[in-house]
Design a protein around this motif. Structure first.
Motif, PDB file in Angstrom:
ATOM      1  N   ASN A 120      -5.317   9.712   1.991  1.00  0.00           N
ATOM      2  CA  ASN A 120      -3.912   9.638   1.576  1.00  0.00           C
ATOM      3  C   ASN A 120      -2.966   9.150   2.668  1.00  0.00           C
ATOM      4  OD1 ASN A 120      -4.418  10.377  -1.066  1.00  0.00           O
ATOM      5  ND2 ASN A 120      -4.296  12.550  -0.589  1.00  0.00           N
ATOM      6  N   ILE A 161      -9.483   5.295   6.311  1.00  0.00           N
ATOM      7  CA  ILE A 161     -10.206   5.273   5.033  1.00  0.00           C
ATOM      8  C   ILE A 161     -11.635   4.774   5.261  1.00  0.00           C
ATOM      9  CG2 ILE A 161     -10.300   4.200   2.741  1.00  0.00           C
ATOM     10  CD1 ILE A 161      -7.161   4.236   2.843  1.00  0.00           C
ATOM     11  N   GLU A 199      -8.000  -2.768  -1.141  1.00  0.00           N
ATOM     12  CA  GLU A 199      -7.182  -3.428  -0.120  1.00  0.00           C
ATOM     13  C   GLU A 199      -7.899  -4.640   0.451  1.00  0.00           C
ATOM     14  OE1 GLU A 199      -4.178  -2.667   3.596  1.00  0.00           O
ATOM     15  OE2 GLU A 199      -5.061  -0.949   2.583  1.00  0.00           O
ATOM     16  N   GLY A 247      -3.173   6.238   3.909  1.00  0.00           N
ATOM     17  CA  GLY A 247      -2.948   4.821   3.652  1.00  0.00           C
ATOM     18  C   GLY A 247      -3.426   3.939   4.796  1.00  0.00           C
ATOM     19  N   HIS A 281      -1.568   6.421  -3.336  1.00  0.00           N
ATOM     20  CA  HIS A 281      -2.149   5.741  -4.492  1.00  0.00           C
ATOM     21  C   HIS A 281      -2.868   4.436  -4.181  1.00  0.00           C
ATOM     22  CE1 HIS A 281      -0.185   8.665  -7.011  1.00  0.00           C
ATOM     23  NE2 HIS A 281       0.966   8.386  -6.448  1.00  0.00           N
ATOM     24  N   GLY A 282      -2.758   3.934  -2.967  1.00  0.00           N
ATOM     25  CA  GLY A 282      -3.461   2.705  -2.624  1.00  0.00           C
ATOM     26  C   GLY A 282      -2.636   1.459  -2.910  1.00  0.00           C
ATOM     27  N   ARG A 337     -10.263   2.765  -2.514  1.00  0.00           N
ATOM     28  CA  ARG A 337      -9.072   2.355  -1.761  1.00  0.00           C
ATOM     29  C   ARG A 337      -9.399   1.218  -0.800  1.00  0.00           C
ATOM     30  NH1 ARG A 337      -5.289   6.785  -1.079  1.00  0.00           N
ATOM     31  NH2 ARG A 337      -5.006   7.499  -3.206  1.00  0.00           N
ATOM     32  N   VAL A 340       0.862  -1.176   0.000  1.00  0.00           N
ATOM     33  CA  VAL A 340       0.000   0.000   0.000  1.00  0.00           C
ATOM     34  C   VAL A 340       0.900   1.229   0.000  1.00  0.00           C
ATOM     35  CG1 VAL A 340      -1.746   1.295   1.261  1.00  0.00           C
ATOM     36  CG2 VAL A 340      -1.825  -1.202   1.227  1.00  0.00           C
TER      37      VAL A 340
END
Length: 172
Positions: free
Chosen positions: A103, A110, A144, A105, A20-21, A140, A16
């Protein structure tokens, strides 16, 4: 810099990258930049059709990390079921905070953005910028969750959607 720290990530591993993910390390290469030899992770973000080169010695410093554990994913799903926490601040300030969370991460942060910006059909319409942030956070989170579960994004999107719908039904 110790060797063990440098080789924390390996080719073909999913990682990750905060801004940008989820991406996949496709190789580690040596490159000369401004007369300095650098070892770089070459990370591919298939969905975005983007390749990123990150100096290996800077990777953890900038927040690149391995995929979350299934335990963290389940905590993120639990976060989605919580009550939305919408501050009374101006939208520009809240939007900035949401952007920072996306952003960062951090999967839990998120998930908080997804939870706070999720709207059911009977709630007021989202503004364009709210929808953009919501969709970015949702994407995102879904990517994940999919990567941790083995790569099925459709199933991950359904799983996240089901949790959000169950929350909406419980609130009604």
């Amino acid at each position: 810099m110790s060797k063990s720290k440098k080789n924390e990530f390996r080719p073909n591993e999913y990682v990750v990258y905060p801004a940008h993910g989820v991406g996949q390390i496709i190789s580690i290469e040596e490159q000369e930049i401004a007369g300095i030899e650098l070892e770089l992770f070459v990370i591919s973000f298939e969905k975005d059709k983007m390749t990123l080169r990150v100096p290996t010695h800077k990777a953890t410093e900038i927040g690149m990390r391995s995929l979350s554990s299934p335990d963290v994913v389940s905590k993120a799903m639990t976060t989605l079921t919580g009550k939305a926490k919408v501050k009374r601040a101006m939208w520009s300030r809240r939007a900035q905070e949401y952007e920072q969370k996306i952003n960062s991460g951090d999967l839990i942060a998120i998930a908080e953005v997804v939870r706070d910006l999720h709207r059911t059909d009977d709630q007021r319409e989202q503004s364009y910028s709210e929808r953009q942030l919501y969709e970015a956070a949702l994407e995102r989170l879904t990517r994940e969750v999919a990567a941790v579960a083995g790569g099925d994004e459709v199933a991950a999107a359904k799983q996240v959607g089901d949790v959000l719908m169950a929350r909406a039904a419980a609130a009604a």
